[in-house]
Design a protein around this motif. Structure first.
Motif, PDB file in Angstrom:
ATOM      1  N   TRP A  26       0.844  -1.194   0.000  1.00  0.00           N
ATOM      2  CA  TRP A  26       0.000   0.000   0.000  1.00  0.00           C
ATOM      3  C   TRP A  26       0.879   1.243   0.000  1.00  0.00           C
ATOM      4  O   TRP A  26       1.803   1.377   0.795  1.00  0.00           O
TER       5      TRP A  26
ATOM      6  N   TYR B 111      -0.801   7.010  -1.693  1.00  0.00           N
ATOM      7  CA  TYR B 111      -2.089   7.222  -2.353  1.00  0.00           C
ATOM      8  C   TYR B 111      -3.151   6.263  -1.831  1.00  0.00           C
ATOM      9  O   TYR B 111      -4.317   6.643  -1.649  1.00  0.00           O
ATOM     10  N   ASN B 112      -2.779   4.999  -1.603  1.00  0.00           N
ATOM     11  CA  ASN B 112      -3.755   4.041  -1.111  1.00  0.00           C
ATOM     12  C   ASN B 112      -4.317   4.460   0.237  1.00  0.00           C
ATOM     13  O   ASN B 112      -5.525   4.316   0.488  1.00  0.00           O
TER      14      ASN B 112
ATOM     15  N   ASP C  34      -7.403  -7.169  -0.679  1.00  0.00           N
ATOM     16  CA  ASP C  34      -6.892  -6.587  -1.915  1.00  0.00           C
ATOM     17  C   ASP C  34      -8.035  -6.040  -2.768  1.00  0.00           C
ATOM     18  O   ASP C  34      -7.892  -5.005  -3.432  1.00  0.00           O
TER      19      ASP C  34
ATOM     20  N   ARG D 137      -8.798  -2.677  -1.314  1.00  0.00           N
ATOM     21  CA  ARG D 137      -7.832  -1.663  -1.738  1.00  0.00           C
ATOM     22  C   ARG D 137      -8.168  -1.126  -3.123  1.00  0.00           C
ATOM     23  O   ARG D 137      -8.170   0.087  -3.357  1.00  0.00           O
ATOM     24  N   ARG D 138      -8.479  -2.020  -4.042  1.00  0.00           N
ATOM     25  CA  ARG D 138      -8.814  -1.588  -5.402  1.00  0.00           C
ATOM     26  C   ARG D 138     -10.125  -0.796  -5.415  1.00  0.00           C
ATOM     27  O   ARG D 138     -10.250   0.198  -6.141  1.00  0.00           O
TER      28      ARG D 138
ATOM     29  N   ASN E 192      -9.546   2.742  -4.165  1.00  0.00           N
ATOM     30  CA  ASN E 192      -8.760   3.559  -5.083  1.00  0.00           C
ATOM     31  C   ASN E 192      -9.642   4.357  -6.042  1.00  0.00           C
ATOM     32  O   ASN E 192      -9.340   5.509  -6.362  1.00  0.00           O
TER      33      ASN E 192
END
Length: 504
Positions: A42, A45-46, A189, A192-193, A196
């Motif tokens: 990460w 930005y994450n 994960d 996280r996407r 974003n």
């Protein structure tokens, strides 16, 4: 059992070697293990996107409205929210440090101070709070979808009522609940996407709402010029301090379990800059946007509309309604999953690692979030800010004080990673419990919330479940400072009991 002579401080990031603890340890599973260095990816930005996604939600939008309803003007409300988020950022950065360094989640970090088994105490407190928050956010999100779909299709509000609400509202609530759990079930994960792209999308949605109402209003005059009902004297401070503690309480949950996210960080720089840029700035700007939009709504419709869903529902443009519906959907899911499902999923896994994994913990969270009847927790601003946020903040501040004291003052950020997963090691203490941490938790908790009291509403009725003179009357003066009292008292007690003690 305190390690008073730690080895030299290891490298910035530590990775546990294979076989460092028995593979069949009852205190470990795949979700609780330290994240390997290769999986800590990460970036700044994450973390910024994570905070934007979590801050841009309906409850944080209406935080300013709650304070204004209690008598503040918009400047006082924005000041209170901005200051609260600067303050709560500090323990977030301190507890978040263990994530990138050791790759461990919050309940495993808590083992160092509370003991291998004792860590279940703060973990279950945090999990209970998160389950309630999950229910609140899901109910609010379901309401938003109900209002906007009703505007598009019509007739939804006239449906038969179940439990005092239209059955169509319950349907929106259940569908929204199921979608949230389906997303988190796919793992971190995927989260996280999702964050974003959700963060910039929700930000665009808020700006669109601001531009739309400004265009219709021709400016933001009335509400911005409305004077404070409490002034800047004694009446202001009576609202400011409990309001400040309530605003801190809004994110005090994340000040504990932020390692659940920072454990995936590339390094300390990513988590420090990501949180610093993401939290206080986003919350302050979002609060300011909310009062600007509300000011415009008063000019256009003759009454201040603090609920962004109700305001968006004023448009007759189908495309605008669909865009608002999608924005509410994305905004609520992004904050609810990140803030209120990830933590209890890990916490419940820590309770019984061999029986409960991350996904099972998420399902349990979803079920409990419904059973707590969240529609009752947000019924009034007094109950929401003073009772719910205030008491929650006091208890969680107590846990934060112990974690910070142990990790930073006693251990100087040095942990023996393998011992966090086995019985009989340096973090086993007495039967898996550290009596010092438990004592500090009890003392800090009593001082923080023992004086909790209910205020009176405009009609003179008690607005909350507590006595008006406090649960423990002589502690009532401390109740308005619950989070700070809990954190400070627990930190001092824990350090006093622990410093200089010998390993037993």
């Amino acid at each position: 059992m305190t390690d008073t002579a730690p080895p030299p401080v290891p490298a910035a990031a530590v990775e546990l070697k294979a076989g460092a603890y028995p593979a069949d340890s009852r205190y470990a599973n795949e979700d609780l293990r330290p994240v390997p260095l290769a999986e800590r990816r990460w970036t700044t930005y994450n973390f910024v996107a994570l905070w934007i996604g979590m801050a841009h939600c309906i409850p944080s939008w209406t935080l300013a409205s709650g304070l204004v309803a209690l008598g503040m003007d918009w400047k006082q409300a924005v000041l209170t929210i901005g200051l609260a988020n600067v303050i709560v950022l500090v323990p977030m950065l301190l507890t978040g440090h263990a994530g990138p360094k050791y790759g461990i989640p919050f309940p495993v970090l808590a083992r160092a101070s509370f003991g291998i088994r004792g860590a279940n105490l703060p973990a279950m407190v945090r999990a209970a709070v998160a389950c309630c928050w999950f229910g609140i956010q899901t109910w609010i999100g379901g309401q938003g979808i109900f209002v906007l779909l009703g505007k598009i299709f019509g007739g939804w509000a006239d449906a038969g009522r179940v439990g005092g609400y239209p059955w169509t509202l319950w349907l929106c609530f259940i569908v929204f609940w199921a979608l949230e759990l389906a997303l988190i079930y796919r793992g971190m994960d995927t989260l996280r996407r999702f964050e974003n792209w959700a963060a910039p999308f929700v930000l665009v949605g808020a700006v669109v709402l601001l531009v739309w109402i400004a265009n219709k209003a021709g400016g933001f005059g009335p509400l911005l010029d409305e004077p404070s009902k409490v002034g800047w004297g004694a009446d202001f401070w009576k609202v400011f301090f409990p309001g400040l503690m309530g605003m801190i309480g809004f994110w005090s949950t994340l000040s504990l379990n932020i390692p659940d996210f920072t454990r995936f960080g590339k390094g300390q720089r990513a988590q420090v800059w990501g949180q610093t840029l993401g939290l206080p700035t986003t919350m302050t700007v979002f609060a300011l946007m909310s009062v600007l939009v509300t000011a415009g709504s008063e000019q256009v419709y003759g009454a201040a509309i603090w609920d962004p869903v109700a305001l968006a529902g004023k448009t007759d443009n189908v495309f605008g309604l669909l865009f608002a519906l999608l924005t509410v959907f994305v905004a609520t899911i992004s904050v609810n999953i990140a803030a209120n499902v990830v933590s209890p999923a890990y916490d419940l896994a820590n309770l019984a690692p061999k029986l409960i994994n991350f996904r099972t913990g998420a399902i349990i969270t979803g079920i409990v979030g419904v059973l707590v009847m969240p529609w009752k927790l947000t019924s009034t601003p007094e109950l929401y800010i003073f009772t719910w946020l205030g008491v929650v903040g006091g208890l969680l501040g107590t846990v934060a004080g112990i974690l910070i004291a142990d990790y930073w003052i006693i251990r100087r950020t040095v942990l023996h990673l393998a011992d966090l997963y086995v019985a009989g090691g340096r973090y086993w203490y007495t039967g898996g419990w550290n009596w010092r941490a438990v004592t500090a938790f009890v003392v800090g908790g009593v001082l923080a919330v023992g004086g909790s009291y209910s205020t009176l509403d405009a009609k003179g009725n008690k607005a909350g479940p507590f006595p008006t003179d406090g649960i423990i009357p002589f502690l009532k003066p401390l109740a308005d400072y619950g989070w700070a009292v809990g954190l400070g008292a627990a930190l001092i007690v824990y350090v006093g009991l622990t410093a200089g003690s010998k390993r037993d």
